[in-house]
Design an enzyme around this catalytic site. Sequence first.
Site, short mmCIF file in Angstrom:
data_model
loop_
_atom_site.label_atom_id
_atom_site.label_comp_id
_atom_site.label_asym_id
_atom_site.label_seq_id
_atom_site.Cartn_x
_atom_site.Cartn_y
_atom_site.Cartn_z
CB CYS A 1 10.08 37.71 51.39
SG CYS A 1 10.67 36.43 52.53
CG HIS B 1 13.42 41.08 52.41
ND1 HIS B 1 12.10 41.33 52.71
CD2 HIS B 1 13.67 39.80 52.79
CE1 HIS B 1 11.56 40.25 53.25
NE2 HIS B 1 12.48 39.30 53.30
CD GLU C 1 11.63 44.76 51.77
OE1 GLU C 1 11.41 43.88 52.61
OE2 GLU C 1 11.88 44.51 50.57
#
Length: 237
Positions: A87, A204, A206
């Site tokens: 990002c 994302h 994560e």
Amino acid sequence: MAKVAVLVFPGSNCDHDVYHATKHVLGQDARFVWHKEGSVGEADLVVVPGGFSYGDYLRAGAIARFSPIMKDVVRFAATGGLVLGVCNGFQVLCEAELLPGALMRNASLRFACKDARLRVESTATPFTAELETGEVLTVPVAHGEGNYTADDATLDELEAEDRVVFRYVDAAGEAVPEAAPNGSARNIAGVRNARGNVLGMMPHPERCVEPVLGTADGAKIFRSALAHLGAEVGDVA
């Protein structure tokens, strides 16, 4: 066990997510690296996280690119070290010219926050070497400036060199314009450098490393990179 350096800028807000994913879920030696530090240390993997570094003043990633730590990230990448930008981190890597192109305002001019489907386009990078070409992952997006843009010559070069790593697709796995939450050129969601050791992506991973989050597809990306590094990783519960 791999050593993971998680960069922290003023305005980062996904640094703890990356730390949790790599340390607590995947069992690696993760540590935070403040933007004013001059070295990433003995890192095996450097992650430039999402957020709003320096408040996204001027434009996203433009100021973070000049942080002291980024000089060493450029050096680290030049030696073949693995670098993942997510990002805002993707935006920083583009500003630092570690990756081509730029991230512009979403075509809708609205913040996009939802799950996105990503089709794996290339396995010619450690981050996807353990995945299958054509495999579709579900990974959340959360950005206002994720519209990947480059001139046609650059886009053609990325395609020809197998450097488009992820592409936004619909439920049928097709890269139709409506599948991109931001209007990205050719539905591009992630690209790599020529060597393959630097990856930038807007979604994302994560944020989806545990089944309790609805999908653990993001763990596949981290696990692939860690496997490349020879690190042992347990099963995601």
